[in-house]
Design an enzyme around this catalytic site. Structure first.
Site, PDB file in Angstrom:
ATOM      1  CG  HIS A  27      91.305  54.052   6.303  1.00 47.77           C
ATOM      2  ND1 HIS A  27      89.926  54.023   6.397  1.00 47.77           N
ATOM      3  CD2 HIS A  27      91.636  53.042   5.448  1.00 47.77           C
ATOM      4  CE1 HIS A  27      89.461  53.048   5.638  1.00 47.77           C
ATOM      5  NE2 HIS A  27      90.474  52.437   5.041  1.00 47.77           N
ATOM      6  CD  GLU A  28      95.011  52.636   3.630  1.00 48.74           C
ATOM      7  OE1 GLU A  28      95.291  51.421   3.715  1.00 48.74           O
ATOM      8  OE2 GLU A  28      94.017  53.061   3.011  1.00 48.74           O
ATOM      9  CG  HIS A  31      93.110  48.725   6.557  1.00 50.21           C
ATOM     10  ND1 HIS A  31      91.988  47.935   6.761  1.00 50.21           N
ATOM     11  CD2 HIS A  31      92.690  49.758   5.774  1.00 50.21           C
ATOM     12  CE1 HIS A  31      90.952  48.470   6.132  1.00 50.21           C
ATOM     13  NE2 HIS A  31      91.356  49.574   5.526  1.00 50.21           N
TER      14      HIS A  31
END
Length: 211
Positions: A27-28, A31
């Protein structure tokens, strides 16, 4: 507390830690990767193009995961390098896009194991739980409350100043955590339904999902 699972069912405890850590890091990472592609190198320059949990989550988040089952990550983004609303929204939604992709992949693999290796039910259970976990992360991160990706999107349309958003995030953090505890069962139920629906839709595809 979640840590008690270690003594009751160490295999499940280890599996949950592994799945949560991997999913949060993906997820990170997304980003950071999308931010770089959109013109903001801040996260990349600070070493966030990695799946290293100590970088993406940090020691405190990892300890919270071990003891109470909650974890988070944070990638630095400089919105001054993202001049358009579309770019800012793309960065905000990149993480949940990764969770959706992981949910689809885990659901697909779970179904394939069920079809072609029907005796390996632990693998089916593990992969299905990986999919459920990522749907849970997707739902939570889409909540339009300070501190989550959904709020970043809402902020673009409500024109909420960054400083005010940060203040609201700090004030709302503990309230949000408590609400998550109260509503986690419902979120889990929605996630399980979504994964079951995904697996059913795969069975409608002719070919590889039919033995």
């Amino acid at each position: 507390m979640f840590i008690t699972t270690l003594f009751k069912d160490p295999r499940t405890f280890a599996l949950i830690i592994l799945l949560v850590t991997f999913s949060v890091c993906v997820h990170e990472y997304l980003h950071a990767w999308v931010a770089l592609k959109m013109g903001d190198p801040t996260a990349a320059e600070r070493g966030h193009l990695t799946l290293n949990p100590f970088k993406q989550m940090g020691l405190i988040s990892l300890l919270m995961l071990l003891f109470i089952g909650l974890a988070w990550g944070q990638v630095p983004v400089d919105v001054r390098n993202l001049p358009t609303r579309g770019k800012r929204i793309a960065v905000a939604l990149a993480g949940v896009g990764g969770n959706l992709l992981l949910a689809v992949i885990f659901s697909m693999l779970s179904l394939l194991v069920l079809i072609y290796l029907p005796g390996n039910m632990y693998a089916v259970w593990m992969l299905r739980n990986g999919a459920i976990l990522n749907i849970v992360l997707l739902i939570i991160n889409l909540l339009p409350v300070p501190g989550f990706d959904g709020f970043m999107v809402v902020r673009e349309y409500l024109r909420i100043r960054t400083e005010k958003a940060a203040e609201a995030a700090n004030a709302a953090f503990f309230i949000i955590v408590m609400l998550m505890f109260f509503f986690m069962d419902k979120i889990m139920n929605y996630a399980e339904y979504a994964v079951d629906l995904l697996m059913y839709l795969f069975t409608l595809i002719p070919g590889v999902f039919h033995r």
